[in-house]
Motif scaffolding. Structure first.
Motif, mmCIF file in Angstrom:
data_model
loop_
_atom_site.group_PDB
_atom_site.id
_atom_site.type_symbol
_atom_site.label_atom_id
_atom_site.label_comp_id
_atom_site.label_asym_id
_atom_site.label_seq_id
_atom_site.Cartn_x
_atom_site.Cartn_y
_atom_site.Cartn_z
ATOM 1 N N GLY A 121 0.823 -1.209 0.000
ATOM 2 C CA GLY A 121 0.000 0.000 0.000
ATOM 3 C C GLY A 121 0.853 1.254 0.000
ATOM 4 O O GLY A 121 0.520 2.253 -0.646
ATOM 5 N N SER A 122 1.966 1.209 0.741
ATOM 6 C CA SER A 122 2.846 2.385 0.802
ATOM 7 C C SER A 122 3.385 2.716 -0.583
ATOM 8 O O SER A 122 3.401 3.883 -0.999
ATOM 9 C CB SER A 122 4.027 2.119 1.748
ATOM 10 O OG SER A 122 3.585 1.776 3.026
ATOM 11 N N ASP A 261 -7.707 6.361 -0.617
ATOM 12 C CA ASP A 261 -6.820 5.283 -0.182
ATOM 13 C C ASP A 261 -7.682 4.137 0.354
ATOM 14 O O ASP A 261 -8.140 4.156 1.493
ATOM 15 C CB ASP A 261 -5.865 5.801 0.899
ATOM 16 C CG ASP A 261 -4.871 4.725 1.341
ATOM 17 O OD1 ASP A 261 -5.098 3.550 1.013
ATOM 18 O OD2 ASP A 261 -3.885 5.076 2.015
ATOM 19 N N ILE A 264 -7.331 -0.551 2.981
ATOM 20 C CA ILE A 264 -8.095 -1.386 3.910
ATOM 21 C C ILE A 264 -9.497 -1.679 3.381
ATOM 22 O O ILE A 264 -9.999 -2.796 3.495
ATOM 23 C CB ILE A 264 -8.191 -0.678 5.283
ATOM 24 C CG1 ILE A 264 -6.856 -0.787 6.020
ATOM 25 C CG2 ILE A 264 -9.328 -1.248 6.124
ATOM 26 C CD1 ILE A 264 -6.815 -0.029 7.337
ATOM 27 N N LYS A 290 -3.432 -5.192 0.174
ATOM 28 C CA LYS A 290 -3.942 -6.104 1.208
ATOM 29 C C LYS A 290 -4.885 -7.204 0.693
ATOM 30 O O LYS A 290 -4.447 -8.248 0.254
ATOM 31 C CB LYS A 290 -4.615 -5.295 2.316
ATOM 32 C CG LYS A 290 -3.601 -4.431 3.102
ATOM 33 C CD LYS A 290 -4.194 -3.909 4.370
ATOM 34 C CE LYS A 290 -3.280 -2.914 5.078
ATOM 35 N NZ LYS A 290 -2.422 -3.470 6.085
HETATM 36 C C1 LIG Z 1 -5.096 3.114 4.475
HETATM 37 C C2 LIG Z 1 -3.730 2.525 4.338
HETATM 38 N N1 LIG Z 1 -2.905 2.975 3.393
HETATM 39 C C3 LIG Z 1 -1.681 2.470 3.211
HETATM 40 C C4 LIG Z 1 -1.219 1.455 4.016
HETATM 41 C C5 LIG Z 1 0.164 0.940 3.815
HETATM 42 O O1 LIG Z 1 0.131 -0.340 3.273
HETATM 43 P P1 LIG Z 1 1.437 -1.258 3.398
HETATM 44 O O2 LIG Z 1 1.630 -1.579 4.831
HETATM 45 O O3 LIG Z 1 1.080 -2.448 2.539
HETATM 46 O O4 LIG Z 1 2.564 -0.495 2.817
HETATM 47 C C6 LIG Z 1 -2.037 0.950 5.013
HETATM 48 C C7 LIG Z 1 -1.575 -0.133 5.891
HETATM 49 O O5 LIG Z 1 -2.237 -0.542 6.833
HETATM 50 C C8 LIG Z 1 -3.324 1.499 5.196
HETATM 51 O O6 LIG Z 1 -4.136 1.095 6.180
#
Ligand SMILES: Cc1ncc(COP(=O)(O)O)c(C=O)c1O
Length: 459
Positions: A121-122, A261, A264, A290
């Protein structure tokens, strides 16, 4: 797998000696020892001593089809034998990301027809940030690069993710955030609504904070607004239904892009494939990860709306951005099979029509009345329980967060995994939960609350 040759204690010792964990106080963890989850099946996880725990967090908001799905393992195995890896740079492609892109754009809102892959997600939010700024540069407005986000938002842990996010503790450790990102109030009625203010009016007021930030910067300087449809890691903060349509109206009025975003909320959590559909909005980018693979493989997909995609294609020029594992064939094969399972079993419809409403009612009736609980709230299969010292005044216990951790520890001892963030307990179970699983969870949480209350009385 050879972990069976090691005792729990040995695994904990090796873990402490060699493994740095995310979001962990390592001194504290070395003193307490880590909890080692060794295997899992259906809705249950098992630690290396064989203790069974009901997983109220779907791993980390991701294992939507539950554990032990042979079909997903078989899909990965078959793809690894056929083609374990090839890149998607330099005009190359492989079959599974192509087919997955087709599938994702069929599930997504109509105006979304392009996909950019990553592994987390990042990364996907990094891509989204790069892409919206690139879009405005291609449109001849490079100075339209400011992003509006919200306090307590979570958008990941890379420098861009943490900068987009509004978590103060994370910003304090950034030592220099990505510039031109500002944070406005969150739509969190429980703490921020005014006496007598309706939910509807509060939603409009929280949206107005976005308009104020646009006007303060000047619309010609603002590239986009980013938000989680329901703030997850910040405490399952569910906005009033008036919020998102108003934010969208404001964004359109000032020609500001809307970035959602859904890391989740994507893939069924709120009872639709995407929360954009739940809230009736049409964002320009939708970040997903996810549950795309139910966590069986690391994969993210940034879904890109037609407006941005059209400029990218028509204006041309290289977008200097991408990851080695973008469109990883194995991860995409698992995602295709995961979506097939979700469709075959009707998991999204089940959340919308059956388990989601049942979960809401069960939380209200069986948890909401407890002395330690100020509010319960849920949408689809994500929920929150606010821990308070005084229900009427909403006064919290001190030190902040301590009682939620106490409840969490009792819950785990009762065989119920849930998360404590600040004074909020969070639930985000696999979408395979049934009414019976929800009842089991409520029994265990109610017991944990009673035990925590008894501990507090002893103090
Ligand atoms: C809303 C949201 N964006 C981005 C992320 C980041 O995802 P990742 O941990 O796969 O990099 C998360 C992780 O929980 C999240 O909840």
């Amino acid at each position: 797998m050879t972990y069976q040759n090691y005792s729990l204690k040995q695994l904990q010792q090796i873990d402490a000696a060699h493994h740095l964990h995310p979001f962990t106080d390592h001194k504290e963890m070395r003193e307490a020892g880590s909890r080692i989850i060794a295997h899992a099946n259906g809705p249950f996880i098992y630690d290396s001593d064989g203790t069974e725990i009901l997983d109220g967090m779907a791993g980390l908001w991701c294992v939507n089809v539950g554990y032990g799905r042979d079909e997903l393992a078989d899909a990965a195995y078959a793809q690894m034998k056929e083609l374990p890896y090839y890149n998607s740079f330099f005009k190359c492609s492989t079959p599974t990301p192509v087919l997955l892109a087709k599938k994702l754009t069929e599930l997504a809102p109509k105006h979304v027809n392009q996909v950019f892959y990553g592994s987390s997600g990042s990364e996907a939010n990094d891509t989204a940030l790069r892409l919206v700024r690139h879009y405005w540069a291609l449109e001849g407005k490079p100075e339209k690069n400011r992003i509006i986000s919200r306090k307590s938002a979570y958008h990941g842990s890379t420098i861009a993710g943490a900068s987009l996010g509004g978590m103060e503790q994370m910003h304090n450790q950034l030592h220099g955030a990505v510039p031109n990102i500002v944070h406005v109030m969150m739509p969190y009625a429980y703490e921020l609504s005014l006496p007598g203010e309706s939910d509807h009016d509060f939603g409009l007021r929280a949206a107005k904070a976005v308009e104020d930030a646009i006007l303060e910067a000047g619309a010609d300087k603002v590239a986009a607004f980013i938000g989680e449809p329901v703030m997850g890691a910040g405490g399952v903060k569910i906005p009033p239904m008036s919020y998102w349509p108003e934010v969208q109206r404001i964004c359109r009025k000032y020609d500001v892009l809307l970035m959602l975003d859904e890391v989740i909320t994507g893939y069924g959590r709120t009872g639709e494939w995407f929360a954009a559909q739940t809230f009736g909005i049409e964002p320009d980018t939708i970040t997903t990860a996810k549950a795309l693979t139910s966590g069986y493989q690391p994969l993210s997909a940034l879904l890109v709306g037609d407006r941005i995609a059209a400029t990218l294609v028509e204006k041309g020029g290289e977008f200097y951005h991408g990851y080695t594992y973008a469109g990883h064939p194995v991860a995409c094969a698992v995602a295709l099979k995961n979506l097939e399972i979700m469709e075959r079993e009707g998991l999204v419809e089940r959340v919308k029509n059956d388990t989601g409403p049942y979960f809401a009612k069960a939380l209200q009736e069986r948890i909401g009345g407890h002395d330690l609980v100020g509010e319960v709230r849920s949408i689809g299969l994500m929920g929150a329980i606010e821990i308070v010292r005084d229900k009427a005044t909403k006064e919290r216990f001190l030190p902040a967060g301590s009682t939620a951790v106490l409840v969490r520890d009792h819950a785990v001892a009762q065989g119920m995994m849930l998360r404590a963030t600040g004074d909020t307990m969070i639930l985000s179970p696999p979408l395979i939960w049934t009414r019976e699983t929800i009842d089991m969870a409520c029994d265990r949480i109610a017991k944990a609350l009673d035990l925590a209350q008894a501990d507090l009385h002893k103090r």
